[in-house]
Design a protein around this motif. Structure first.
Motif, mmCIF file in Angstrom:
data_model
loop_
_atom_site.group_PDB
_atom_site.id
_atom_site.type_symbol
_atom_site.label_atom_id
_atom_site.label_comp_id
_atom_site.label_asym_id
_atom_site.label_seq_id
_atom_site.Cartn_x
_atom_site.Cartn_y
_atom_site.Cartn_z
ATOM 1 N N UNK A 2 0.774 -2.044 1.143
ATOM 2 C CA UNK A 2 2.110 -1.454 1.222
ATOM 3 C C UNK A 2 2.008 0.052 1.410
ATOM 4 N N UNK A 3 1.145 0.672 0.615
ATOM 5 C CA UNK A 3 0.989 2.122 0.690
ATOM 6 C C UNK A 3 0.484 2.565 2.050
ATOM 7 N N UNK A 4 -0.407 1.779 2.648
ATOM 8 C CA UNK A 4 -0.943 2.130 3.964
ATOM 9 C C UNK A 4 0.159 2.159 5.013
ATOM 10 N N UNK A 5 1.049 1.172 4.976
ATOM 11 C CA UNK A 5 2.150 1.139 5.933
ATOM 12 C C UNK A 5 3.062 2.347 5.741
ATOM 13 N N UNK B 8 16.396 1.196 -11.236
ATOM 14 C CA UNK B 8 15.013 0.864 -11.588
ATOM 15 C C UNK B 8 14.888 0.721 -13.112
ATOM 16 N N UNK B 9 14.380 -0.418 -13.595
ATOM 17 C CA UNK B 9 14.202 -0.619 -15.035
ATOM 18 C C UNK B 9 12.912 0.037 -15.514
ATOM 19 N N UNK C 295 7.973 0.717 -13.875
ATOM 20 C CA UNK C 295 7.064 1.864 -13.808
ATOM 21 C C UNK C 295 5.582 1.488 -13.680
ATOM 22 N N UNK C 296 5.095 0.431 -14.359
ATOM 23 C CA UNK C 296 3.678 0.065 -14.160
ATOM 24 C C UNK C 296 3.350 -0.282 -12.705
ATOM 25 N N UNK C 297 4.289 -0.926 -12.005
ATOM 26 C CA UNK C 297 4.049 -1.251 -10.600
ATOM 27 C C UNK C 297 4.044 0.020 -9.762
ATOM 28 N N UNK C 298 4.974 0.908 -10.041
ATOM 29 C CA UNK C 298 5.007 2.173 -9.306
ATOM 30 C C UNK C 298 3.731 2.970 -9.569
ATOM 31 N N UNK D 283 1.332 4.494 -6.662
ATOM 32 C CA UNK D 283 1.328 5.952 -6.513
ATOM 33 C C UNK D 283 -0.019 6.553 -6.087
ATOM 34 N N UNK D 284 -1.163 6.112 -6.646
ATOM 35 C CA UNK D 284 -2.434 6.752 -6.248
ATOM 36 C C UNK D 284 -2.778 6.598 -4.770
#
Length: 273
Positions: A175-178, A195-196, A200-203, A207-208
């Motif tokens: 996802x990040x690559x796209x 956003x619940x 945040x753990x998924x974000x 993020x990195x």
């Protein structure tokens, strides 16, 4: 030798402009020299211009983007090899996704994803990601979108643990690559609403992998989002559900679903090249 990036006036030129031919020719020569692109079926001017506009006509960066795009597709067949809207029609019919009919004030396309409409028991994360890829392939053919990019609104109302369990580090990287360096679209903004806390753990996993430029374009609006969202989008662009005066979300989702279905043959051609 690589050509310098084009000026802003050149970027606005139509596909058949004589001034753009040297850029297209340079990129085509570079692509033909790259062994891993030997299987690409088409290096048409229209196809190459998507990558040139995405990198402001810097031919070196455009070739890198083209190589990344082909590599991403080759390494992600579970997503890229089945671009069939009819195969995910059940998901699309839940009003999960739309491209709004009006562009924002800068000319960017505005996309909405309503994550709560996705039932992970019925649809895998790969199938959901395919919807985004299909839309991206369609709108990346639009000259104005090539120039002005896209902004996405992710409505995370209804996000649950079952959604989170679908997102593993490998998918997060894809996802990040796209979003950053593997697709010929300029991402101008990402807006999260509703956003619940447990999103945040998924974000944090995503993020990195994101470049600083993209990180700076992510805006979290929370549940009281209508005033803050209106600071980024004119009211005539947004549906009433998001504080605007445009067509309702069900109508725009159905309109975009119809457009995707009408593009089925084109999308299958793209998937097979």
């Amino acid at each position: 030798l690589w050509l310098k990036a084009a000026s802003s006036s050149q970027i606005e030129l139509p596909d058949d402009s004589e001034q753009l031919r040297p850029y297209v020719s340079r990129l085509r020569r570079g692509a033909l020299r790259a062994g891993e692109l030997s299987a690409v079926g088409s290096l048409s001017s229209g196809f190459l211009l998507r990558f040139l506009r995405a990198r402001d006509f810097n031919t070196e960066l455009s070739l890198k983007l083209l190589l990344n795009y082909q590599r991403w597709r080759r390494e992600s067949p579970e997503i890229s090899s089945c671009l069939s809207p009819s195969s995910v029609l059940g998901l699309l019919n839940t009003s999960y996704h739309a491209v709004l009919p009006q562009r924002d004030c800068t000319g960017s396309r505005v996309l909405i994803y309503r994550i709560g409409q996705w039932n992970p028991k019925d649809w895998s994360a790969f199938q959901v990601f395919r919807v985004s890829l299909m839309t991206s392939e369609i709108i990346s053919r639009e000259n104005e979108t090539q120039r002005q990019g896209v902004k996405a609104i992710f409505d995370l109302a209804g996000w649950s643990l079952s959604h989170a369990l679908q997102i593993n580090p490998s998918l997060a990287r894809k996802i990040s690559s796209v979003l950053s360096d593997s697709f010929p679209l300029k991402v101008r903004g990402i807006h999260l609403v509703n956003e619940p806390m447990f999103f945040r753990p998924v974000f944090a996993m995503l993020r990195p992998f994101l470049p600083d430029k993209i990180k700076q374009r992510i805006h979290m609006h929370g549940s009281d989002f209508q005033d803050s969202l209106s600071g980024f989008f004119s009211s005539h662009v947004l549906p009433p559900e998001y504080g605007g005066h445009g067509p309702g979300i069900t109508q725009v989702c159905q309109g975009w679903t119809n457009h995707l279905l009408q593009s089925e043959n084109l999308l299958q051609q793209i998937a097979s090249r």
